[in-house]
Design a protein around this motif. Structure first.
Motif, PDB file in Angstrom:
ATOM      1  N   ARG A 267       0.898  -1.058  -0.018  1.00 53.48           N
ATOM      2  CA  ARG A 267       0.002  -0.160  -0.021  1.00 53.48           C
ATOM      3  C   ARG A 267       0.895   1.196  -0.040  1.00 53.48           C
ATOM      4  NH1 ARG A 267      -3.408  -2.392   5.077  1.00 53.48           N
ATOM      5  NH2 ARG A 267      -4.213  -4.342   4.072  1.00 53.48           N
ATOM      6  N   ARG A 268       2.072   1.092   0.703  1.00 53.04           N
ATOM      7  CA  ARG A 268       2.853   2.567   0.561  1.00 53.04           C
ATOM      8  C   ARG A 268       3.323   2.729  -0.809  1.00 53.04           C
ATOM      9  NH1 ARG A 268       8.305   3.928   4.239  1.00 53.04           N
ATOM     10  NH2 ARG A 268       6.694   4.508   5.685  1.00 53.04           N
ATOM     11  N   ILE A 274       0.376   8.529  -5.493  1.00 51.08           N
ATOM     12  CA  ILE A 274      -0.771   9.500  -5.353  1.00 51.08           C
ATOM     13  C   ILE A 274      -0.352  10.783  -4.562  1.00 51.08           C
ATOM     14  CG2 ILE A 274      -2.598   7.776  -5.471  1.00 51.08           C
ATOM     15  CD1 ILE A 274      -3.068   7.626  -2.705  1.00 51.08           C
ATOM     16  N   THR A 275       0.541  10.843  -3.740  1.00 46.57           N
ATOM     17  CA  THR A 275       1.219  12.029  -3.006  1.00 46.57           C
ATOM     18  C   THR A 275       2.499  12.484  -3.438  1.00 46.57           C
ATOM     19  OG1 THR A 275       2.308  10.642  -1.607  1.00 46.57           O
ATOM     20  CG2 THR A 275      -0.062  11.196  -1.029  1.00 46.57           C
ATOM     21  N   ARG A 276       3.327  12.008  -4.400  1.00 49.01           N
ATOM     22  CA  ARG A 276       4.444  12.661  -4.750  1.00 49.01           C
ATOM     23  C   ARG A 276       4.292  13.827  -5.561  1.00 49.01           C
ATOM     24  NH1 ARG A 276       5.852   7.235  -8.299  1.00 49.01           N
ATOM     25  NH2 ARG A 276       4.587   7.732  -9.896  1.00 49.01           N
ATOM     26  N   LYS A 277       5.500  14.633  -5.420  1.00 48.63           N
ATOM     27  CA  LYS A 277       5.494  16.017  -6.094  1.00 48.63           C
ATOM     28  C   LYS A 277       5.372  15.852  -7.742  1.00 48.63           C
ATOM     29  CE  LYS A 277       5.729  18.260  -2.244  1.00 48.63           C
ATOM     30  NZ  LYS A 277       5.419  17.195  -1.428  1.00 48.63           N
ATOM     31  N   ASN A 278       6.252  14.842  -7.994  1.00 44.09           N
ATOM     32  CA  ASN A 278       6.221  14.900  -9.749  1.00 44.09           C
ATOM     33  C   ASN A 278       5.713  13.744 -10.220  1.00 44.09           C
ATOM     34  OD1 ASN A 278       7.944  17.415  -9.945  1.00 44.09           O
ATOM     35  ND2 ASN A 278       9.744  15.905  -9.295  1.00 44.09           N
ATOM     36  N   ARG A 280       2.661  12.665 -10.112  1.00 45.55           N
ATOM     37  CA  ARG A 280       1.397  12.183  -9.232  1.00 45.55           C
ATOM     38  C   ARG A 280       0.567  11.522 -10.083  1.00 45.55           C
ATOM     39  NH1 ARG A 280      -0.860  16.147  -5.057  1.00 45.55           N
ATOM     40  NH2 ARG A 280       1.246  16.014  -4.221  1.00 45.55           N
ATOM     41  N   ASN A 281       0.113  10.396  -9.592  1.00 46.74           N
ATOM     42  CA  ASN A 281      -0.907   9.423 -10.152  1.00 46.74           C
ATOM     43  C   ASN A 281      -0.599   8.837 -11.586  1.00 46.74           C
ATOM     44  OD1 ASN A 281      -3.205   9.576  -8.220  1.00 46.74           O
ATOM     45  ND2 ASN A 281      -3.058  11.761  -8.687  1.00 46.74           N
ATOM     46  N   HIS A 282       0.744   8.839 -11.605  1.00 49.35           N
ATOM     47  CA  HIS A 282       1.483   8.038 -12.735  1.00 49.35           C
ATOM     48  C   HIS A 282       2.253   6.712 -12.471  1.00 49.35           C
ATOM     49  CE1 HIS A 282       0.019  11.709 -14.927  1.00 49.35           C
ATOM     50  NE2 HIS A 282       0.159  11.101 -16.090  1.00 49.35           N
ATOM     51  N   ILE A 283       2.208   5.710 -13.296  1.00 50.28           N
ATOM     52  CA  ILE A 283       3.037   4.653 -13.151  1.00 50.28           C
ATOM     53  C   ILE A 283       3.829   4.460 -14.536  1.00 50.28           C
ATOM     54  CG2 ILE A 283       1.556   3.487 -11.339  1.00 50.28           C
ATOM     55  CD1 ILE A 283       0.616   1.601 -13.485  1.00 50.28           C
ATOM     56  N   MET A 284       4.764   3.563 -14.390  1.00 51.41           N
ATOM     57  CA  MET A 284       5.580   3.216 -15.596  1.00 51.41           C
ATOM     58  C   MET A 284       4.879   1.836 -15.968  1.00 51.41           C
ATOM     59  SD  MET A 284       7.251   5.707 -16.184  1.00 51.41           S
ATOM     60  CE  MET A 284       8.509   4.944 -17.770  1.00 51.41           C
ATOM     61  N   GLU A 356       3.821  17.969   5.410  1.00 49.15           N
ATOM     62  CA  GLU A 356       3.368  16.320   5.242  1.00 49.15           C
ATOM     63  C   GLU A 356       3.924  15.848   6.535  1.00 49.15           C
ATOM     64  OE1 GLU A 356       4.079  13.131   1.921  1.00 49.15           O
ATOM     65  OE2 GLU A 356       2.943  14.834   1.182  1.00 49.15           O
ATOM     66  N   LYS A 357       5.346  16.060   6.434  1.00 51.83           N
ATOM     67  CA  LYS A 357       5.883  15.424   7.759  1.00 51.83           C
ATOM     68  C   LYS A 357       5.286  15.431   8.963  1.00 51.83           C
ATOM     69  CE  LYS A 357      10.346  14.331  10.163  1.00 51.83           C
ATOM     70  NZ  LYS A 357      11.724  14.753  10.514  1.00 51.83           N
ATOM     71  N   GLU A 358       4.703  16.958   9.381  1.00 55.82           N
ATOM     72  CA  GLU A 358       4.268  17.292  10.727  1.00 55.82           C
ATOM     73  C   GLU A 358       2.965  16.515  10.809  1.00 55.82           C
ATOM     74  OE1 GLU A 358       2.630  21.110  13.028  1.00 55.82           O
ATOM     75  OE2 GLU A 358       2.973  21.297  10.947  1.00 55.82           O
TER      76      GLU A 358
END
Length: 390
Positions: A267-268, A274-278, A280-284, A356-358
């Motif tokens: 799940r990670r 879905i949360t990364r900056k660049n 986002r919502n894309h896979i290879m 996000e870290k907080e």
């Protein structure tokens, strides 16, 4: 006599967040385990000790608190590479799962074996005796059911042993863990403490302490909504729900596998997509950058609607509330969807943590503040075994 070391541990559904001593060590380990054999195969065994132990946690755990005693596990990142990796299931109780304890013991053992703790914990050959004063927490629902007392009793008064097997740098070391004290806090209350106090236990948000606020903590398996008034959690009105983000993440993972033939380890991996900056919502997919927006938007919007319904129902019963803070890893995942719903519908006064870290570390930070407060109040009466900060 073995001195006690402060540990604040948030056993989150996605990962374990832990703070030790006087913030001199932090650990973040994916909450994934896989049963394994004693001598796992390693390519280039002679290079094992050059690797990071966090990426190769391979342990045997002995504890009277476990249903399956003396079992061998891969833990964290190493477990994601196994076909039989397990994550906590929706509907399960954190306080009753072996996996919760295995992750807790593994995290404490990884702190205990650090070289800096050599003067603190006695070591005889390859055996370390470690003593901790622990601050941790459970979902509000489990605390209201009285499961915190049973969870605490599993930990105190017993010795729990973690034996490192094929783990970088720590092969053959055994750590005996004992607890000087264990404090189990409701997660909603902990979130409130973190909002109003700094690490020195001083009030930092004076404008918050006398306001009526809601805190909606969205986790992997559950959601807690704490109702705060008169500087206290209203136990009668605070509510816990069996609704987290895990099921949605699992659904996204399955649809990506079904539609695109891409197998994600855990799940990670979905959370990262879905949360990364660049990108986002894309896979290879077969080397081509491919959008999975259609899958993630549909599933996460549906979950956001359910979370918003919970907020609406609790706010209706606490109509004089002034603001609701969304916290936890699940809130980070659903933030944009909930904001959009709120703008289009009721327009409640809600707030998210942009850091996000907080948001993700909020529970661990809160447990640290609470256990430090406990220690400071009791250290005069227990001078011989007072927890040390480093």
């Amino acid at each position: 006599m073995t001195k006690s070391r402060i540990a604040a541990v948030d056993v989150g559904n996605d990962s374990i967040k832990a703070i030790f001593g006087e913030f001199d060590n932090e650990l973040n380990i994916p909450n994934i385990v896989a049963r394994d054999t004693e001598d796992r195969p390693v390519i280039g065994i002679e290079e094992l000790d050059t690797k990071d132990p966090i990426d190769g946690i391979h342990i045997r755990v002995h504890s009277p608190a476990l249903k399956e005693n003396n079992a061998i596990y891969r833990v964290g990142s190493l477990a994601t590479k196994s076909d039989n990796a397990t994550e906590l299931d929706p509907g399960s109780s954190k306080s009753e799962e072996d996996q919760t304890l295995v992750m807790l013991f593994a995290t404490l053992a990884l702190d205990a074996v650090q070289e800096e703790n050599g003067k603190l914990f006695p070591r005889s050959k390859n055996v370390i005796d470690a003593n901790y004063t622990l601050g941790t927490g459970l979902p509000l629902r489990e605390v209201k059911e009285g499961k915190d007392a049973g969870y605490r009793s599993k930990l105190v008064g017993s010795v729990h042993q973690v034996e490192f097997l094929v783990t970088p740098k720590y092969q053959g070391i055994k750590v005996n863990i004992k607890f000087e004290e264990v404090k189990v806090y409701p997660e909603g209350f902990a979130a409130y403490i973190n909002l109003v106090m700094d690490n020195s236990l001083k009030i930092i948000n004076k404008d918050l302490i006398d306001r009526r606020i809601l805190i909606q903590d969205i986790g992997g398996l559950s959601t807690d909504i704490a109702v705060i008034k008169n500087r206290n959690v209203d136990d009668d009105k605070a509510q816990g729900f069996n609704l987290g983000v895990s099921e949605a993440l699992e659904q996204i993972r399955e649809e990506i596998r079904s539609k695109h033939g891409v197998e994600l380890d855990s799940r990670r991996d979905v959370v990262e997509i879905i949360t990364r900056k660049n990108d986002r919502n894309h896979i290879m997919v077969k080397g081509s950058r491919t959008s999975v927006h259609d899958i993630t938007d549909r599933i996460l919007l549906e979950l956001a609607k359910k979370q918003y319904r919970l907020l609406r129902n609790v706010w209706a019963k606490n109509s004089q509330s002034e603001i609701c803070y969304f916290v936890g890893g699940g809130a980070t995942v659903l933030k944009e969807y909930i904001k959009t719903l709120n703008n289009n519908l009721d327009g409640y006064n809600i707030e998210f943590f942009e850091d996000e870290k907080e948001s993700i570390w909020m529970m661990a930070n809160a447990y640290y503040k609470l256990i430090m407060d406990y220690v400071k109040k009791t250290e005069k009466s227990k001078p011989a075994t007072e927890p040390v900060k480093s």
